[in-house]
Design a protein around this motif. Structure first.
Motif, mmCIF file in Angstrom:
data_model
loop_
_atom_site.group_PDB
_atom_site.id
_atom_site.type_symbol
_atom_site.label_atom_id
_atom_site.label_comp_id
_atom_site.label_asym_id
_atom_site.label_seq_id
_atom_site.Cartn_x
_atom_site.Cartn_y
_atom_site.Cartn_z
ATOM 1 N N GLU A 176 0.835 -1.215 0.000
ATOM 2 C CA GLU A 176 0.000 0.000 0.000
ATOM 3 C C GLU A 176 0.861 1.253 0.000
ATOM 4 O O GLU A 176 2.074 1.185 0.148
ATOM 5 C CB GLU A 176 -0.919 -0.008 1.234
ATOM 6 C CG GLU A 176 -1.677 -1.296 1.451
ATOM 7 C CD GLU A 176 -2.486 -1.732 0.237
ATOM 8 O OE1 GLU A 176 -2.951 -0.868 -0.535
ATOM 9 O OE2 GLU A 176 -2.665 -2.949 0.046
ATOM 10 N N ALA A 177 0.209 2.384 -0.131
ATOM 11 C CA ALA A 177 0.925 3.651 -0.218
ATOM 12 C C ALA A 177 1.763 3.942 1.022
ATOM 13 O O ALA A 177 2.768 4.642 0.962
ATOM 14 C CB ALA A 177 -0.056 4.794 -0.467
ATOM 15 N N VAL A 236 8.069 2.937 -2.802
ATOM 16 C CA VAL A 236 6.603 2.868 -2.708
ATOM 17 C C VAL A 236 5.974 4.192 -3.152
ATOM 18 O O VAL A 236 4.964 4.218 -3.851
ATOM 19 C CB VAL A 236 6.188 2.496 -1.270
ATOM 20 C CG1 VAL A 236 4.677 2.645 -1.068
ATOM 21 C CG2 VAL A 236 6.610 1.071 -0.933
ATOM 22 N N ASN A 237 6.593 5.285 -2.713
ATOM 23 C CA ASN A 237 6.065 6.589 -3.105
ATOM 24 C C ASN A 237 6.066 6.766 -4.615
ATOM 25 O O ASN A 237 5.101 7.282 -5.190
ATOM 26 C CB ASN A 237 6.910 7.714 -2.490
ATOM 27 C CG ASN A 237 6.574 7.908 -1.024
ATOM 28 O OD1 ASN A 237 5.553 7.446 -0.542
ATOM 29 N ND2 ASN A 237 7.460 8.594 -0.321
ATOM 30 N N ILE A 238 7.159 6.355 -5.248
ATOM 31 C CA ILE A 238 7.223 6.486 -6.708
ATOM 32 C C ILE A 238 6.077 5.708 -7.341
ATOM 33 O O ILE A 238 5.364 6.198 -8.224
ATOM 34 C CB ILE A 238 8.575 5.986 -7.245
ATOM 35 C CG1 ILE A 238 9.701 6.914 -6.781
ATOM 36 C CG2 ILE A 238 8.543 5.901 -8.778
ATOM 37 C CD1 ILE A 238 11.097 6.390 -7.065
ATOM 38 N N ARG A 267 2.607 7.496 -6.045
ATOM 39 C CA ARG A 267 2.342 8.941 -6.150
ATOM 40 C C ARG A 267 3.095 9.657 -7.261
ATOM 41 O O ARG A 267 2.613 10.682 -7.753
ATOM 42 C CB ARG A 267 2.717 9.618 -4.828
ATOM 43 C CG ARG A 267 1.883 9.160 -3.651
ATOM 44 C CD ARG A 267 2.084 10.105 -2.471
ATOM 45 N NE ARG A 267 1.282 9.646 -1.338
ATOM 46 C CZ ARG A 267 1.688 8.775 -0.437
ATOM 47 N NH1 ARG A 267 2.903 8.269 -0.506
ATOM 48 N NH2 ARG A 267 0.893 8.405 0.541
ATOM 49 N N ASN A 268 4.280 9.141 -7.638
ATOM 50 C CA ASN A 268 5.120 9.902 -8.578
ATOM 51 C C ASN A 268 5.138 9.222 -9.938
ATOM 52 O O ASN A 268 6.128 8.593 -10.341
ATOM 53 C CB ASN A 268 6.542 10.023 -8.035
ATOM 54 C CG ASN A 268 6.578 10.638 -6.660
ATOM 55 O OD1 ASN A 268 7.277 10.161 -5.763
ATOM 56 N ND2 ASN A 268 5.836 11.723 -6.467
ATOM 57 N N PRO A 307 0.833 2.021 -12.411
ATOM 58 C CA PRO A 307 1.105 2.562 -11.079
ATOM 59 C C PRO A 307 0.699 1.567 -9.999
ATOM 60 O O PRO A 307 0.101 0.534 -10.292
ATOM 61 C CB PRO A 307 0.212 3.810 -11.030
ATOM 62 C CG PRO A 307 -0.877 3.539 -11.993
ATOM 63 C CD PRO A 307 -0.309 2.647 -13.063
ATOM 64 N N GLY A 308 1.026 1.872 -8.757
ATOM 65 C CA GLY A 308 0.686 0.997 -7.642
ATOM 66 C C GLY A 308 1.630 -0.183 -7.552
ATOM 67 O O GLY A 308 2.527 -0.365 -8.370
#
Lengths: 293, 800, 163
Positions: B485-486, B600-602, B605-606, B616-617
């Motif tokens: 997860e994020a 994870v952020n990339i 979110r990025n 994504p995800g």
């Protein structure tokens, strides 16, 4: 497996119990319930009224009465199992107690409950018959006494009248100074109903001659059977295994054993004889070892 | 293949599921209390076979709390017949009997009331008029033409009679100097979990979803339920997060859930059925194999067996469910661990008027192993050779793997001789022999039992097309989805029910191993059947291989994605990027790195930093097909059955009191090779539990019937389950021959112990009896029967 | 009938039919689902609760018989929210369970044993759990859990040699 509906009452005196029993022919007593409740769960027993006697003080006791130990019918088996008087004066009963059911059933099950249930394999019935115990029961306002030999009349059947309530049992105490005991039972698993069992209590003089012998076999017939002929044959004799075996086999040959899917009649007869011999030899062994000459 | 170094796999970790069980917070089906829920109870047939003349529900309906009384006709009108495996369309099975009841205990009517007690009160008041019919109880009798057919329309009692010949059996027999025949009987027992089958059904007419909470272990459960209830599968939601109180194969519960599902839809409120023990034992349809084996072997003077003929006749009870397939699965290990080069196998399944069988732990392999091991011992006795030596001469050797047996299955790996030597050294075997001899001098009948048995694992339903050519199933899959997860938290899924196998721990360990992250940080979730991925349930000792494999591959996909994201963001080629402990760094300059949270952020979110074309995800799944599976059988019935084969070698010393027939196990060792062990606590538990089941089947447990067709062993007073007194301490000696087919080299162990213990105990008894010249050729070996046998033998000797 | 039950130190007043077993009363009336039904005829032991610290089969008692005793269920053992008693932790350490169905009963039987006997032998442990059937584990890891719990509990409150 929920029982059929019933009423429940918990009287506080034996007089009330008797009145209730007399008033309703479908009423039943419950003490520990360890045998009654499974029957009710399977709806094989369907009392209209359960009369709970588990907490009636008059029925819970272990009394040393000198020549006899009196035990109240509603005394829980776990109490008798750990009772000092029983340990000291009734070694055969003390020996047998841990073999009755499981500790969880002995926490609730009572002496009287087992006796009144009269299962052919019941250890307490066997000890009662072996020692020649006496049952006391109330029937309405009468108090009656009955020897164990008359009390057990058939499988799951006693001479108690429908309106009767067992109140106590008296086990005779042997006064001899050299007493040995033996008990054996055989079952599929450790705590199952026995296929055959035997109990013996033997008194010896200083020369290891048998002065007195009580031996009985259980679980092979509908009631426990005293082996009177063995008692006669071995009284006044030294213990010799061959003679014991011969006397036991002769006595057991007179018994018509039960046969069921668990064990054949031949098995029961043969093994009862083996166990009776072992019980008597154990009785001898325990005395011989502690009073070695 | 040498032992691999693992971080988490094989380490002695706690089983995370235990935490909720020790505080009594398991969630079993009988714990589920839905608002407005009512309770079911059954009316059962007392006859082994009877026409149902009439069912009078009037008095029952007017009892307190009763909502309905239903019979077989009503349920049959609204449902399809229950599924069967063989092609036997005229053998129809329904939740409640229709017109004819076929065994004592069969369910003929059901009551729903406010409480279970009220339902039982009303069930007693349902008056069924029966016309008793002829019945048959014995399997061999049922096989004969002219035996009263349990299903008149089917014409006979034969559900299956199929013969296979692999290799030149007649030639091998003709050319062998010796042959002998053995007949053994495996008595009817089962795994009998402490929790009976329980199911709650609730129909939501607004969402058109039937919710099912059941104590179930069954492949394709929602599929079959939806077919029976004539609902789209998307309207059936089976909740896989119900804890199951033991199953070991038998909790298929299709008739229970079909009945309760029907009732819930008809009544408009939730309905719960918790089998009581009587309903379970007589009518729960969870009995196990009752199998008669006739084995003939051809062998040389050294005891090397060239060929084997085996006829297996199984008395499956009054209906066909999945159980006749239990004659097919053992084809995949029909020669056991031995190098027998040709085999003839005849599989016969017959109906009788007994309770229906269900799939029991190892699906027929344990009875088959018993027959094989008894035969090996018989060869040894015949030639007056040591039983161990005969085994050594026949066992497949380590260097012969992968080894293809005559019926077409290839065994993946094994080192049977080494396992045996390890156990013998540990015992030590000479010490056992000395102890046996000493016991014999003391007057006991003492014997050493030996059993060398295979545990096929991985599952694969190739016995289905083998025994029913109309079935073309070659897929046997398992799935896992792993998501990050994020916030960096990890979840992984188990897509089926569990009954104590520790699947959550298994998945956490596998995913943690791949991602190099502490398994305890991984949350394992259990979707329901509407959002689950495909699964075929924990059957056939398959989950370590299949769920472990699916979890591994899903985690591997995630790891690869993280690696690619890291390499891209570090601006280095993929070959120079290293993944370790959840981070990605440059091989030559490890100070250039991206942390877990950065990666994870990339992903979440990025988008502008993601490699081109990447989704994504971070959520990957894998659906794993059973290794080596995927083929239909050949015309002569050869097929790859299961992919992996664990091995167990049992040695035990038993002493029998000859006067009582009472057996005590004095010493017990088992060598166990299940490849790489993923969790030692789980594997040990499986083996010990399997041995306890085996002790039960060998010495105590039997669903005995009387001649009137009544099940005598209806309660636990007569069906004897081993307590702690009856299971001796067992020493387990490990060996690991990894499987080439699996991600960690793991094989399964869900059936271990049970597969060899009955054979080993029987072997010990026969060794003990051999001085008397008698043998026991059936299980269970009960104390009084054994006592009578011994007494008769001694009598016979005396009179000589 | 109304009956007052003392469960885990708390009083509960329930209204039950006489035929309602203590087992069903705990589960259905009081939502204490840690106690389990396995046979309802007193053999399997899955329904075990403690009555004045002694294990009994709650399927063989009617709720109306159960007033006046201190009843302990598995819910009464945990030390606090999310905290395991030593015996429970020991069962987790040895994996003395699989499906968990017999486990509360086993733990209560073990707890009762350790209240009376702080240094049980293997035979003592086996005897204490012999009235509880487990179909999963073959008992080995259960026996080990109880032995481990006994060892740990004997070691509690003793001065530590090492930090």
């Amino acid at each position: 497996m929920k029982p059929a509906p019933f009423e429940y009452i918990r009287p506080s005196s034996i007089d009330e119990v008797c009145a209730l029993l007399a008033a309703d022919e479908d009423a039943r007593l419950i003490a520990g319930g360890q045998t009654l409740v499974p029957l009710m769960a399977m709806r094989l027993a369907r009392p209209s009224l359960l009369i709970d006697i588990a907490r009636i003080a008059e029925l819970t006791f272990v009394h040393d009465e000198g020549d006899e130990i009196a035990i109240g019918a509603a005394t829980r088996q776990c109490l008798v199992e750990h009772d000092a008087i029983v340990r000291a004066k009734l070694p055969l009963l003390a020996k047998v107690m841990p073999f009755i059911g499981h500790s969880a059933t002995r926490a609730r099950g009572t002496i009287g409950g087992s006796l009144a249930n009269a299962d052919p394999a019941a250890e307490l019935a066997l000890v009662a018959v072996t020692l020649g115990a006496t049952m006391t029961y109330r029937d309405w306002t009468d108090t009656r006494i009955m020897p164990a030999s008359e009390f057990f009349v058939g499988a799951m059947e006693t001479a108690l009248p429908r309106t009767g309530c067992l109140v106590g049992v008296r086990f005779p105490v042997w006064r001899e100074s050299r007493i040995g005991i033996g008990f054996h039972e055989v079952s599929a698993r450790r705590s199952d109903f026995a296929f055959a069992s035997a109990a013996a209590q033997v008194a010896f003089d200083e020369n290891n001659v048998c002065t007195r012998l009580s031996v009985a076999v259980g679980a092979i017939a509908s009631v426990p059977k005293r082996l009177d002929s063995v008692e006669k044959a071995l009284q006044g004799r030294h213990m010799a295994e061959d003679q014991i075996r011969e006397a036991v086999e002769e006595a057991v040959a007179e018994i018509e054993p039960l046969s069921d899917p668990h064990a054949s009649a031949e098995y029961r007869r043969r093994v009862a004889a083996t166990l009776a011999v072992r019980a008597i030899m154990d009785a001898f062994g325990s005395v011989r070892d502690t009073h070695a000459r | 293949m040498s032992a691999r170094e693992f971080r988490y796999v094989s380490s002695d970790r706690r089983v995370r599921e235990d935490r909720r069980f020790v505080v009594g917070k398991g969630r079993f089906a009988a714990d589920i209390a839905l608002q407005g829920m009512r309770h079911g109870a059954l009316v059962t047939c007392p006859h082994p076979a009877a026409r149902i003349v009439s069912i009078d529900k009037l008095d029952a309906r007017s009892m307190p709390g009763v909502h309905c009384v239903v019979d077989g006709h009503e349920v049959a009108a609204a449902t399809e017949p229950l599924p069967a495996g063989l092609d036997t369309p005229r053998v129809q099975r329904r939740p409640l009997a229709v017109d004819v009841a076929r065994y004592s205990g069969e369910w003929v009517a059901a009551v729903v009331a406010d409480t279970r007690a009220q339902a039982e009160d009303a069930a007693e008041m349902v008056r069924v008029e029966y016309e008793p019919l002829p019945y048959v109880l014995d399997g061999e009798a049922a096989y004969q033409a002219g035996s009263p057919p349990v299903h008149a329309d089917h014409g006979s009692n034969v559900l299956l009679d199929r013969s296979f010949t692999w290799g030149d059996v007649e030639k091998d027999f003709a050319e062998s100097p010796n042959r002998l025949a053995v007949r053994v009987k495996w008595g009817r027992s089962s795994t009998v979990p402490v929790e009976t089958f329980s199911v709650v059904a609730n129909w939501d007419p607004w969402r058109e979803i039937l919710d099912i909470y059941a104590s179930v272990q069954m492949p394709k459960y929602p599929d079959q339920l939806s077919a029976v209830l004539k609902l789209p599968m998307t309207s059936v939601r089976v909740h896989y997060d119900v804890d199951v109180g033991g199953s070991y194969g038998v909790k298929r519960g299709i008739k229970h859930a079909a009945l309760v599902g029907y009732l819930a839809r008809r009544l408009g409120f939730p309905v719960r059925l918790v089998e009581d023990r009587l309903e379970n034992m007589r009518g729960g349809d969870a009995h196990g194999p009752e199998r008669l084996f006739d084995v003939e072997v051809a062998f040389d003077d050294d005891g090397v067996i060239r060929s084997m003929k085996m006829r297996a006749l199984d008395n499956v009870g009054a209906y066909a469910g999945r159980s006749p397939f239990q004659l097919g699965k053992p084809i995949g290990a029909i020669v056991g661990p031995y190098r027998i080069r040709s085999v003839q196998y005849q599989a016969i399944a017959v109906t009788t008027n007994k309770t229906v069988q269900e799939a029991v732990r190892a699906f027929g392999q344990s009875p088959t192993n018993y027959a094989i091991e008894r035969t090996i011992d018989a060869v040894a006795y015949h030639l007056i050779l040591d039983r161990l030596e005969v085994r050594r001469r026949n066992l497949i050797r380590h260097d012969e793997f992968p080894y293809t047996i005559p019926s077409g299955t290839t065994y993946d790996s094994g080192d049977y001789h080494t396992v045996i030597e390890k156990v013998l050294a540990r015992a030590p075997y000479d010490g056992l022999i000395e102890e046996r001899n000493s016991l014999r001098k003391q007057g006991f009948l003492a014997g050493i039992g030996l059993a060398a048995c295979l545990e096929p694992n991985g599952g694969n339903s190739s016995f289905e097309p083998l025994l029913n050519p109309k079935i073309t199933t070659t897929t046997w899959m398992e799935s896992c989805r792993v998501s990050i997860e994020a916030t960096g938290a990890i979840t992984a899924s188990v897509n089926t029910t569990s009954s104590g196998q520790g699947h959550e721990t298994l998945v956490g360990t596998a995913v943690g191993e791949v991602l190099e992250i502490d398994p305890d940080r991984i949350r394992v979730v259990r979707p329901d059947s509407l959002n689950a991925m495909p699964s075929n349930s924990p059957v056939g000792s398959r989950m370590a291989i299949m769920l472990g494999g699916a979890a591994f591959h899903a985690a591997q996909k995630l790891k690869n994605k993280l690696l690619a994201i890291g390499a891209h963001d570090l601006n280095i080629p993929l070959e120079r990027a290293v993944y370790a402990d959840g981070e990605v760094f440059e091989k030559e300059s490890p100070q250039n790195r991206r942390s877990w949270q950065q990666l994870v952020n990339i992903a979440h979110r990025n988008y502008h930093l993601l490699p081109k074309g990447f989704e994504p995800g971070l959520s990957e799944s894998h659906i794993l097909q059973v290794p080596t599976g995927g083929q239909l059988p050949t015309a002569d019935g050869r097929v790859q059955m299961y992919p992996c084969f664990s091995f167990e070698f049992h040695v035990l010393l038993a002493a029998i009191d000859p006067d009582l027939g009472k057996l005590a196990i004095r010493k017990y060792l088992v060598g166990h090779d299940c490849g790489t062990v993923i969790n030692p606590k789980i594997v040990r538990g499986m083996t010990m539990g399997g041995i306890a089941h085996g002790i039960g089947a060998a010495l105590y447990e039997e669903f005995a019937y009387n001649d009137e067709g009544q099940l005598i062993a209806q309660t636990f007073m007569d069906y004897l389950l081993p307590s702690a007194h009856e299971v001796p301490p067992v020493e387990i000696i490990h060996h690991a021959t990894p499987s080439p087919h699996t991600v960690f080299g793991q094989k399964g162990s869900g059936e271990s112990g049970y597969l060899g213990a009955p054979a080993a105990i029987a072997s010990a008894v026969n060794d003990a009896l051999s001085p008397l010249g008698i043998f026991v050729n059936q299980l269970p070996i009960k104390i009084a029967a054994l006592g009578d046998m011994i007494a008769a033998a001694r009598e016979a000797r005396k009179s000589k | 009938m109304r009956v007052d039950l003392d469960i885990n130190g708390e009083r509960h007043a329930v209204d039950v039919e006489p035929r309602t077993s203590l087992l069903d009363c705990l589960r259905d009336k009081l939502a204490m689902t840690g106690v389990h039904a396995g046979c309802e005829h007193g053999v399997c032991g899955a329904c075990t609760v403690l009555l004045d610290d002694a294990p009994v089969r709650s399927c063989l008692m009617f709720a109306v018989q159960a007033d006046g005793y201190a009843i302990t269920t598995i819910e009464g053992l945990a030390r606090g929210i999310g905290e395991l008693a030593p015996i429970q932790d020991a069962f987790c350490e040895t994996h003395g369970m699989q499906c968990g169905y017999c486990t509360p009963a086993m733990i209560l039987a073990a707890h009762a044993l350790l209240l009376k006997n702080s240094a049980p032998t293997r035979d003592d442990i086996v005897e204490a759990i012999s009235g509880n059937i487990c179909r999963c584990t073959g008992y080995a890891q259960i026996v080990e859990a109880i032995a481990l719990a006994a060892e740990r509990m004997r070691g509690l409150n003793r001065p530590q040699d090492k930090p």
